[in-house]
Scaffold this active site. Structure first.
Site, PDB file in Angstrom:
ATOM      1  N   TYR A   1     -12.902  12.944  -2.573  1.00 49.39           N
ATOM      2  CA  TYR A   1     -13.310  12.232  -3.791  1.00 49.39           C
ATOM      3  C   TYR A   1     -14.125  10.991  -3.457  1.00 49.39           C
ATOM      4  CZ  TYR A   1     -10.058  14.958  -6.650  1.00 49.39           C
ATOM      5  OH  TYR A   1      -9.403  15.950  -7.310  1.00 49.39           O
TER       6      TYR A   1
ATOM      7  N   MET B   1      -4.284  13.685  -4.443  1.00 50.19           N
ATOM      8  CA  MET B   1      -2.910  13.763  -4.944  1.00 50.19           C
ATOM      9  C   MET B   1      -2.021  14.627  -4.046  1.00 50.19           C
ATOM     10  SD  MET B   1      -1.558  15.026  -8.653  1.00 50.19           S
ATOM     11  CE  MET B   1      -2.333  13.727  -9.593  1.00 50.19           C
TER      12      MET B   1
ATOM     13  N   ARG C   1      14.319 -17.004  -6.015  1.00 48.93           N
ATOM     14  CA  ARG C   1      14.293 -15.717  -6.712  1.00 48.93           C
ATOM     15  C   ARG C   1      15.634 -15.609  -7.438  1.00 48.93           C
ATOM     16  NH1 ARG C   1      13.448 -10.259  -3.259  1.00 48.93           N
ATOM     17  NH2 ARG C   1      15.614 -10.806  -2.779  1.00 48.93           N
TER      18      ARG C   1
ATOM     19  N   LYS D   1      20.302   0.477  -0.781  1.00 46.02           N
ATOM     20  CA  LYS D   1      19.636   0.476  -2.093  1.00 46.02           C
ATOM     21  C   LYS D   1      18.395   1.361  -2.042  1.00 46.02           C
ATOM     22  CE  LYS D   1      17.155  -3.708  -0.755  1.00 46.02           C
ATOM     23  NZ  LYS D   1      17.113  -5.173  -0.837  1.00 46.02           N
TER      24      LYS D   1
END
Ligand SMILES: *Cc1c(COP(=O)(O)O)cnc(C)c1O
Length: 356
Positions: free
Chosen positions: A253, A301, A130, A35
């Site tokens: 940053y 990024m 779940r 998956k």
């Protein structure tokens, strides 16, 4: 020159890790869980490396259709079954095996008009709360399925919430499962990677390893290498700049890293838009020119910064390993407060992939 960031996928490592799973559960069939695009490694690529598995498990019909399109005739399980009853004809046509986890799904299946019977897995909630039927509702669901002309084989399954935790493990859920399915006539599937590796009593007819096939550990205190597994994905890049930083100057940053002394800082072509965890911040392990060092400041990024102290000869173009061979992805994940599963599945589509 192209951007140097590349994910190298080692298909031989996949086959090796499948061998580790088979050796650990020699009497069980292996349903290879592919998956999430093969845990971020590429669905069809991973299927090639795992073609010796006895079956595949995916989430979506289109993933299963892709595997059928590539010629795989293995059993393919849909781990969340069908979302709408109108998917059932396609499921039958592709000979997929849906997980049935609610009574109304068993009833929809019983009412459907299908060209032939389909095999299903009935999921029992033994404590994770779940997906799955409560133990008290299992007999009713089994009766619905057994009385339906649409249902062929039925496999009973459950999923463990804490198989990776040494102190808790599987005992309670396993006891609940055994009590619920006492008749013993139907095949069973219980074990994820953690249970497969640690609890042989869970192996049953089908094991369902995921993360271990990709060479990562399901346990917080062990790496894949500790378990004899080989990393499948190695994420590599290069330095695209080197900065001489003076004591007191900041990097990146938010100026979250301030140099305590004069130092060399490398800039790596890899950022959070590539799937590197932004939460890593300062101190995540990283290999530069073969030396273990650390990230510095916030991940941007498209870039991140590294301490070149341990790699003084590194220069623009020096190779960088973000995780994989020689640097366990589990260590990077732990530093970022997450797990290898999340880093691997987050690899961004823009990252170039090469098979080795
Ligand atoms: C994802 C998944 C697995 C595989 O789990 P790993 O921890 O990656 O081995 C097994 N069973 C089910 C139902 C799953 O959803």
């Amino acid at each position: 020159m192209a951007r140097p960031l590349i994910a190298r996928i080692d298909l031989a490592a996949l086959a090796h890790n499948l061998g580790v799973a088979k050796a650990a559960a020699p009497r069980s069939k292996v349903l290879a869980v592919v998956k999430a695009d093969g845990y971020g490694h590429g669905l069809t690529r991973v299927a090639r490396g795992l073609r010796a598995a006895d079956g595949f498990a995916v989430l979506r019909i289109d993933e299963a259709a892709q595997l059928r399109g590539e010629g795989y005739t293995h059993p393919i399980v849909l781990l969340q079954g069908f979302f709408q009853p109108d998917e059932l004809p396609e499921i039958a046509r592709l000979r997929l095996r849906p997980v049935i986890h609610r009574q109304d799904q068993a009833e929809s299946l019983a009412r459907a008009h299908l060209e032939h019977r389909i095999d299903v897995l009935l999921k029992i909630d033994t404590g994770m709360h779940r997906l799955g039927l409560r133990p008290t509702r299992v007999a009713e669901a089994l009766a619905t399925l057994r009385n339906s002309p649409n249902v062929g084989g039925i496999t009973l399954m459950t999923h463990f919430a804490r198989a990776d935790e040494a102190e808790v493990g599987v005992a309670e859920q396993l006891a609940c499962f055994k009590e619920t399915v006492s008749d013993g006539s139907l095949p069973r599937s219980l074990a994820n990677s953690a249970a497969l590796l640690r609890y042989p009593e869970t192996h049953a007819d089908w094991v369902r390893p995921g993360i271990m096939l990709y060479g990562a550990s399901p346990f917080a205190d062990l790496t894949g290498a500790d378990l004899g597994l080989l990393p499948v994905m190695t994420l590599q890049s290069r330095l695209i700049a080197v900065q001489r930083i003076r004591k007191g100057e900041a990097v990146g940053y938010g100026a979250t890293f301030v140099a305590e002394r004069d130092m060399s800082v490398g800039v790596v072509a890899c950022g959070y838009a590539d799937g590197y965890p932004r939460h890593a911040g300062t101190g995540a392990p990283i290999l530069v020119a073969g030396r273990l060092t650390r990230t510095l400041g916030r991940v941007s990024m498209d870039m991140l910064s590294v301490d070149l102290g341990p790699a003084p000869d590194a220069h623009v173009g020096s190779p960088v390993t973000l995780w994989g061979a020689d640097l366990p992805v589990e260590h990077v994940a732990a530093h970022a407060g997450t797990i290898a599963y999340e880093l691997l599945t987050a690899l961004a589509p823009r990252v170039r992939v090469e098979e080795i």
